[in-house]
Design an enzyme around this catalytic site. Structure first.
Site, PDB file in Angstrom:
ATOM      1  N   ASP A 108      39.573  36.166 -32.814  1.00 37.23           N
ATOM      2  CA  ASP A 108      38.712  36.831 -33.799  1.00 37.23           C
ATOM      3  C   ASP A 108      39.433  37.935 -34.556  1.00 37.23           C
ATOM      4  OD1 ASP A 108      38.931  38.624 -31.741  1.00 37.23           O
ATOM      5  OD2 ASP A 108      36.797  38.880 -31.389  1.00 37.23           O
TER       6      ASP A 108
ATOM      7  N   GLU B  37      36.307  48.005 -36.415  1.00 35.00           N
ATOM      8  CA  GLU B  37      35.737  47.283 -37.557  1.00 35.00           C
ATOM      9  C   GLU B  37      34.354  47.807 -37.929  1.00 35.00           C
ATOM     10  OE1 GLU B  37      37.661  42.931 -36.552  1.00 35.00           O
ATOM     11  OE2 GLU B  37      35.963  43.626 -35.390  1.00 35.00           O
TER      12      GLU B  37
HETATM   13  P1  NAD Z   1      37.237  41.116 -21.433  1.00 37.42           P
HETATM   14  O1  NAD Z   1      38.507  41.841 -21.599  1.00 37.42           O
HETATM   15  O2  NAD Z   1      36.128  41.753 -20.662  1.00 37.42           O
HETATM   16  O3  NAD Z   1      37.506  39.703 -20.761  1.00 37.42           O
HETATM   17  C1  NAD Z   1      38.521  38.846 -21.186  1.00 37.42           C
HETATM   18  C2  NAD Z   1      38.966  37.999 -20.004  1.00 37.42           C
HETATM   19  O4  NAD Z   1      39.912  37.032 -20.484  1.00 37.42           O
HETATM   20  C3  NAD Z   1      39.656  38.802 -18.901  1.00 37.42           C
HETATM   21  O5  NAD Z   1      38.987  38.614 -17.675  1.00 37.42           O
HETATM   22  C4  NAD Z   1      41.085  38.232 -18.875  1.00 37.42           C
HETATM   23  O6  NAD Z   1      41.644  38.192 -17.578  1.00 37.42           O
HETATM   24  C5  NAD Z   1      40.861  36.825 -19.434  1.00 37.42           C
HETATM   25  N1  NAD Z   1      42.041  36.173 -19.994  1.00 37.42           N
HETATM   26  C6  NAD Z   1      43.018  36.711 -20.781  1.00 37.42           C
HETATM   27  N2  NAD Z   1      43.944  35.773 -21.084  1.00 37.42           N
HETATM   28  C7  NAD Z   1      43.526  34.617 -20.479  1.00 37.42           C
HETATM   29  C8  NAD Z   1      44.038  33.302 -20.428  1.00 37.42           C
HETATM   30  N3  NAD Z   1      45.178  32.985 -21.038  1.00 37.42           N
HETATM   31  N4  NAD Z   1      43.354  32.366 -19.738  1.00 37.42           N
HETATM   32  C9  NAD Z   1      42.204  32.672 -19.078  1.00 37.42           C
HETATM   33  N5  NAD Z   1      41.673  33.912 -19.087  1.00 37.42           N
HETATM   34  C10 NAD Z   1      42.317  34.874 -19.790  1.00 37.42           C
HETATM   35  O7  NAD Z   1      36.744  40.757 -22.916  1.00 37.42           O
HETATM   36  P2  NAD Z   1      35.278  40.338 -23.395  1.00 37.42           P
HETATM   37  O8  NAD Z   1      34.490  41.522 -23.788  1.00 37.42           O
HETATM   38  O9  NAD Z   1      34.709  39.353 -22.423  1.00 37.42           O
HETATM   39  O10 NAD Z   1      35.647  39.580 -24.750  1.00 37.42           O
HETATM   40  C11 NAD Z   1      36.330  38.352 -24.697  1.00 37.42           C
HETATM   41  C12 NAD Z   1      36.827  37.983 -26.076  1.00 37.42           C
HETATM   42  O11 NAD Z   1      35.741  37.702 -26.941  1.00 37.42           O
HETATM   43  C13 NAD Z   1      37.623  39.094 -26.757  1.00 37.42           C
HETATM   44  O12 NAD Z   1      38.763  38.524 -27.334  1.00 37.42           O
HETATM   45  C14 NAD Z   1      36.685  39.636 -27.806  1.00 37.42           C
HETATM   46  O13 NAD Z   1      37.372  40.175 -28.908  1.00 37.42           O
HETATM   47  C15 NAD Z   1      35.923  38.381 -28.168  1.00 37.42           C
HETATM   48  N6  NAD Z   1      34.599  38.597 -28.742  1.00 37.42           N
HETATM   49  C16 NAD Z   1      34.244  37.822 -29.792  1.00 37.42           C
HETATM   50  C17 NAD Z   1      32.983  37.945 -30.336  1.00 37.42           C
HETATM   51  C18 NAD Z   1      32.562  37.037 -31.449  1.00 37.42           C
HETATM   52  O14 NAD Z   1      31.489  37.220 -32.017  1.00 37.42           O
HETATM   53  N7  NAD Z   1      33.307  36.014 -31.757  1.00 37.42           N
HETATM   54  C19 NAD Z   1      32.097  38.896 -29.840  1.00 37.42           C
HETATM   55  C20 NAD Z   1      32.475  39.669 -28.752  1.00 37.42           C
HETATM   56  C21 NAD Z   1      33.738  39.496 -28.196  1.00 37.42           C
END
Ligand code: NAD
Length: 342
Positions: free
Chosen positions: A230, A59
């Site tokens: 997101d 993005e």
């Molecule tokens: P990451 O991959 O490091 O961590 C995600 C974690 O979620 C993993 O440890 C995984 O095991 C766990 N997980 C997956 N499915 C699950 C479930 N059903 N129940 C419990 N845990 C579960 O990712 P990250 O960098 O920490 O990002 C997390 C999320 O936040 C992503 O989806 C990312 O796109 C989003 N994000 C959003 C914003 C925003 O501004 N809204 C900004 C950054 C990241």
């Protein structure tokens, strides 16, 4: 003539956060984002430009306040973790609107985690039930510790209940947060994690319409900070929770495509968070209400974060100069500049 652009590498960003202190950076960023949300009307706004694939999304997130232009490049690849790669990586740029010349290039993987956590905590400051001290964090990946520390520094959270489908993620998170003045409670299920929590952060990564929380597990009087939903087809909350919640968003044209509200009718009422902060819309109405910050991440937050980093360059010296703009003494003699080098 050399026209050098300050560049903040990953190494310099890490040093900068250590120099200032992570909780101070989070608090400063929340203040910077809040100040920019109050002058929302001054910004160019557009939904981010997304390029989707089966694996994830890439993005571009541009905005401008008429004086400074900024954009972030960011990816979201939930399957990356299995390959030993990060789900989210980013870098960003600021430019002078008057000349179009870049004035800052920065890593933004760490900065995105900081600004996302700062935005979450800023929203909760306005929306969460008064006196909230306990937060659940469901999804204990790369973003989780930043969230915990932002809620501690900005909202006064003292207990964090952790759950992840991968025990190793919860252990990593608890280890990283140990000794930082938070009571940490690892939990075996999402339901256990939200017990007694006034703030529920969902921050998982899965390219699916997941149901991290079902409707009957979420009681009234809580604030949900929904961060992991997101992208189109990537949500975390059961639709019925949304129907019971007062929903607050960043920029509706983007959130309607990407946020939890993609599950609802296109005209389902949402409140823009900036309006609450600017005193133009009501936040939490009563103690029993469920408030939901349907966070997707918006360009103005990155703009605020990049400007904050830029404001710290002179006092910290934590940048290097990049020779990335070809700038001949005679502006029309670009070819001559190239040939003279021979
Ligand atoms: P990451 O991959 O490091 O961590 C995600 C974690 O979620 C993993 O440890 C995984 O095991 C766990 N997980 C997956 N499915 C699950 C479930 N059903 N129940 C419990 N845990 C579960 O990712 P990250 O960098 O920490 O990002 C997390 C999320 O936040 C992503 O989806 C990312 O796109 C989003 N994000 C959003 C914003 C925003 O501004 N809204 C900004 C950054 C990241």
């Amino acid at each position: 003539m050399l026209n050098l652009v300050p560049f903040v590498s990953v190494d310099r960003m890490i040093k900068l956060v250590h120099r200032i202190g992570v909780e101070t950076v989070l608090t400063d960023l929340a203040a910077a984002i809040e100040a920019d949300f109050i002058r929302w009307g001054q910004f160019d706004k557009t939904p981010r430009i997304a390029s989707h694939s089966d694996a994830g999304v890439i993005e571009l997130m541009p905005t401008s306040d008429g004086r400074t232009y900024g954009f972030k490049y960011v990816n979201g690849h939930p399957s990356n973790m299995k390959r030993g790669l990060q789900t989210v990586t980013a870098f960003g740029l600021l430019a002078d609107v008057e000349t179009g010349y870049p004035v800052l290039l920065s890593e933004m993987t760490i900065l995105t985690a900081l600004r996302t956590a700062a935005t979450s905590a800023m929203a909760a400051k306005w929306l969460a039930p008064k006196g909230a001290r306990t937060m659940a964090i469901i999804g204990n990946g790369a973003q989780a510790e930043f969230q915990a520390l932002a809620f501690k520094a900005i909202c006064g959270i003292t207990e964090v209940r952790l759950f992840d489908i991968d025990l190793a993620a919860t252990s990593k998170c608890a280890r990283n947060l140990a000794g930082r003045g938070l009571t940490l409670t690892p939990c075996r299920t999402a339901e256990e994690a939200i017990l007694g929590a006034s703030i529920i952060t969902t921050i998982t990564a899965d390219k699916a319409n997941a149901t991290i929380l079902t409707d009957n597990t979420v009681g009234g009087g809580v604030h949900i900070n929904g961060v992991g939903g997101d992208c189109p087809g990537k949500t975390e909350l059961h639709r019925d929770i949304l129907l019971r919640s007062a929903i607050f968003v960043e920029y509706p044209p983007q959130t309607r495509i990407e946020g939890e509200v993609q599950q609802l009718a296109p005209d389902h009422p949402v409140t823009e968070l900036w309006q609450v902060i600017a005193g133009k819309a009501e936040g939490r109405r009563d103690a029993a209400q469920i408030t939901l910050f349907d966070s997707v991440g918006f360009a103005i937050e990155d703009f605020s974060a990049l400007n904050y980093i830029r404001s710290k360059l002179q006092e910290t010296g934590l940048y290097e100069d990049l020779d990335m703009i070809a700038d001949p003494d005679d502006p029309r003699d670009l070819f001559g500049m190239l040939m003279r080098a021979a």
